[in-house]
Design a protein around this motif. Sequence first.
Motif, short mmCIF file in Angstrom:
data_model
loop_
_atom_site.label_atom_id
_atom_site.label_comp_id
_atom_site.label_asym_id
_atom_site.label_seq_id
_atom_site.Cartn_x
_atom_site.Cartn_y
_atom_site.Cartn_z
N GLN A 223 14.86 89.88 117.17
CA GLN A 223 14.89 88.60 116.48
C GLN A 223 16.13 88.50 115.59
OE1 GLN A 223 11.35 87.32 114.60
NE2 GLN A 223 10.05 87.73 116.35
N ALA A 224 17.29 88.47 116.26
CA ALA A 224 18.55 88.44 115.53
C ALA A 224 18.83 87.05 114.95
CB ALA A 224 19.68 88.86 116.46
N THR A 225 18.20 86.01 115.49
CA THR A 225 18.50 84.66 115.04
C THR A 225 17.47 84.15 114.05
OG1 THR A 225 17.30 83.72 116.91
CG2 THR A 225 19.63 84.14 117.22
N GLY A 226 16.59 85.02 113.58
CA GLY A 226 15.61 84.59 112.59
C GLY A 226 14.33 84.09 113.21
N PRO A 227 13.31 83.91 112.39
CA PRO A 227 12.00 83.47 112.91
C PRO A 227 12.04 82.03 113.40
CG PRO A 227 12.01 83.48 110.52
CD PRO A 227 13.30 84.09 110.94
N GLY A 228 11.14 81.72 114.32
CA GLY A 228 11.03 80.36 114.81
C GLY A 228 9.83 79.66 114.18
N ARG A 229 9.49 78.51 114.72
CA ARG A 229 8.30 77.80 114.26
C ARG A 229 7.06 78.53 114.78
NH1 ARG A 229 11.99 73.85 115.91
NH2 ARG A 229 12.65 72.43 114.25
N VAL A 230 6.01 78.52 114.00
CA VAL A 230 4.82 79.32 114.33
C VAL A 230 3.58 78.44 114.36
CG1 VAL A 230 3.34 81.23 113.60
CG2 VAL A 230 5.83 81.41 113.34
N PRO B 39 10.37 68.12 127.70
CA PRO B 39 10.90 66.76 127.52
C PRO B 39 11.79 66.63 126.29
CG PRO B 39 8.57 66.69 128.09
CD PRO B 39 8.90 68.12 127.84
N ALA B 40 11.62 67.54 125.32
CA ALA B 40 12.44 67.49 124.11
C ALA B 40 13.67 68.37 124.20
CB ALA B 40 11.60 67.92 122.90
N GLY B 41 13.80 69.11 125.29
CA GLY B 41 14.96 69.99 125.46
C GLY B 41 14.52 71.43 125.68
N PRO B 42 15.49 72.35 125.78
CA PRO B 42 15.17 73.76 126.03
C PRO B 42 14.35 74.35 124.89
CG PRO B 42 17.50 73.33 126.37
CD PRO B 42 16.94 72.12 125.71
N GLY B 43 13.47 75.25 125.23
CA GLY B 43 12.66 75.92 124.22
C GLY B 43 12.21 77.29 124.71
N THR B 44 12.05 78.21 123.79
CA THR B 44 11.54 79.54 124.10
C THR B 44 10.24 79.75 123.35
OG1 THR B 44 13.80 80.40 124.29
CG2 THR B 44 12.04 82.01 124.08
N LEU B 45 9.25 80.26 124.02
CA LEU B 45 7.94 80.50 123.43
C LEU B 45 7.57 81.97 123.55
CD1 LEU B 45 5.30 79.28 122.20
CD2 LEU B 45 4.46 79.10 124.56
N ARG B 46 7.16 82.55 122.43
CA ARG B 46 6.61 83.90 122.42
C ARG B 46 5.15 83.81 122.03
NH1 ARG B 46 7.50 88.72 118.00
NH2 ARG B 46 6.73 90.44 119.28
N VAL B 47 4.28 84.41 122.83
CA VAL B 47 2.84 84.34 122.59
C VAL B 47 2.29 85.75 122.43
CG1 VAL B 47 0.64 83.45 123.42
CG2 VAL B 47 2.75 82.29 124.05
N ARG B 48 1.52 85.94 121.37
CA ARG B 48 0.84 87.21 121.12
C ARG B 48 -0.62 86.94 120.84
NH1 ARG B 48 4.21 89.43 116.18
NH2 ARG B 48 4.22 87.19 115.76
N ALA B 49 -1.48 87.86 121.26
CA ALA B 49 -2.92 87.75 121.00
C ALA B 49 -3.37 88.99 120.26
CB ALA B 49 -3.68 87.59 122.31
N HIS B 50 -4.10 88.79 119.15
CA HIS B 50 -4.59 89.93 118.38
C HIS B 50 -5.83 89.51 117.59
CE1 HIS B 50 -4.56 93.68 116.14
NE2 HIS B 50 -4.64 92.99 115.01
N GLY B 51 -6.88 90.32 117.72
CA GLY B 51 -8.08 90.06 116.94
C GLY B 51 -8.72 88.72 117.20
N GLU C 222 -7.24 85.98 117.88
CA GLU C 222 -6.35 84.88 117.50
C GLU C 222 -5.06 84.96 118.29
OE1 GLU C 222 -5.27 83.15 113.22
OE2 GLU C 222 -4.07 84.94 113.68
N VAL C 223 -4.52 83.82 118.64
CA VAL C 223 -3.25 83.74 119.35
C VAL C 223 -2.18 83.20 118.40
CG1 VAL C 223 -1.98 82.60 121.22
CG2 VAL C 223 -4.32 83.39 121.60
N CYS C 224 -1.04 83.85 118.42
CA CYS C 224 0.10 83.40 117.61
C CYS C 224 1.22 82.99 118.55
CB CYS C 224 0.57 84.50 116.67
SG CYS C 224 2.04 84.07 115.70
N GLY C 225 1.65 81.76 118.45
CA GLY C 225 2.78 81.26 119.23
C GLY C 225 3.97 81.03 118.32
N GLU C 226 5.12 81.55 118.73
CA GLU C 226 6.36 81.36 117.98
C GLU C 226 7.38 80.75 118.92
OE1 GLU C 226 9.16 83.92 114.85
OE2 GLU C 226 7.81 84.95 116.24
N ALA C 227 8.06 79.70 118.48
CA ALA C 227 8.95 78.96 119.38
C ALA C 227 10.28 78.67 118.71
CB ALA C 227 8.29 77.65 119.81
N TRP C 228 11.32 78.58 119.57
CA TRP C 228 12.68 78.30 119.13
C TRP C 228 13.27 77.18 119.99
CZ3 TRP C 228 10.51 83.03 119.76
CH2 TRP C 228 10.55 83.93 118.68
N GLY C 229 14.27 76.51 119.45
CA GLY C 229 15.02 75.52 120.21
C GLY C 229 14.51 74.10 120.03
#
Length: 339
Positions: free
Chosen positions: A31-38, A80-92, A94-101
């Motif tokens: 994560q060299a570019t910093g955290p995304g939206r969560v 539809p809003a443009g390029p995006g990257t999604l990272r999905v993790r599941a733990h306990g 709960e699902v955590c989605g983090e997205a960029w772009g």
Amino acid sequence: MAGRFAPRPPRTTARGGRTGVPAVPGGMPQQATGPGRVRRWVPDGPLDLGLVLGPLRRGPGDPTFRAAPDGSVWRAFRTPAGPGTLRVRAHGGEVCGEAWGPGAEWLLDQLPQLLGAADDPEAFVPRHRVVALARHRRPGLRLTRTGLVLESLIPSVLEQKVTTDEAYRAWRLLVRRFGEPAPGPAGAGERPMWVMPAPRTWALIPSWEWHRAGVDDKRASTVLRAVRVAARLEQAVGMPPAQARARLELVPGVGPWTSAEVVQRSHGAADAVTVGDLHLPGIVGWALAGNRHADDSVMLELLEPYAGQRHRAVRLILLSGRTPARRAPKMPRVDIGLL
């Protein structure tokens, strides 16, 4: 395609989730570019990220898909809003989605549906022992709904009437050559991820580049016809699966096999059966009736007790691992330059 009864799984969306999503050792971007939206989301039942998102992976080298050793899944989308990257993790639970772009907000809004929130696994009633056992062993199976048509349509067209390796190679080469780096940390590092090309970019790919990727004129022409009406095809997301398939099949070169492969991913269509496949009827016939020579009509007859849930039934059959042994030689790769 690799002979009538190849040992490797065939190319329906069930095939993308046969053994979950394999982890790719090393090469995961930091994560060299910093955290995304969560966004955090709690599913209402068991959830297996590999089984749910596996159908979006087009081969182990898919540049738009990555599975990390920590169990998280990365996917680059053209939204539809443009390029995006999604990272999905599941733990306990709960699902955590983090997205960029530019497409980050759209992806986070779509996260529950992407992970099968619109799916209803409880509506499925097993009618065969092999199906019941597969369901018991894979309780986290849900059907994804991406809400995107073109990104499922183009790779499905590339998979028409060729071997799995050829189709995956074509997708890999074309996305890396004409796509763009995935937003966020996934687009950096030694093995960056890529977002598939925009419709206009697909339309401008020279004929020799299709040839270099091993794509014949028929499949390339189908892709070009599809991207010219991309906006109309994306509108099919708001239609019921049957109507969406009818719209897709208005594009010359898109038939029942391709349209089923698309709506299984874009709509999470639980009843969309892939017909016209070389391997699938024999696999279903063998699993449910011991008939390795079954054709499409026999397959559909065997799946009739699962009306409304036939695609889910097929996925569970393939996840069961009960497939007939191969009796024919592997289909060789074809050099389109010799055609």
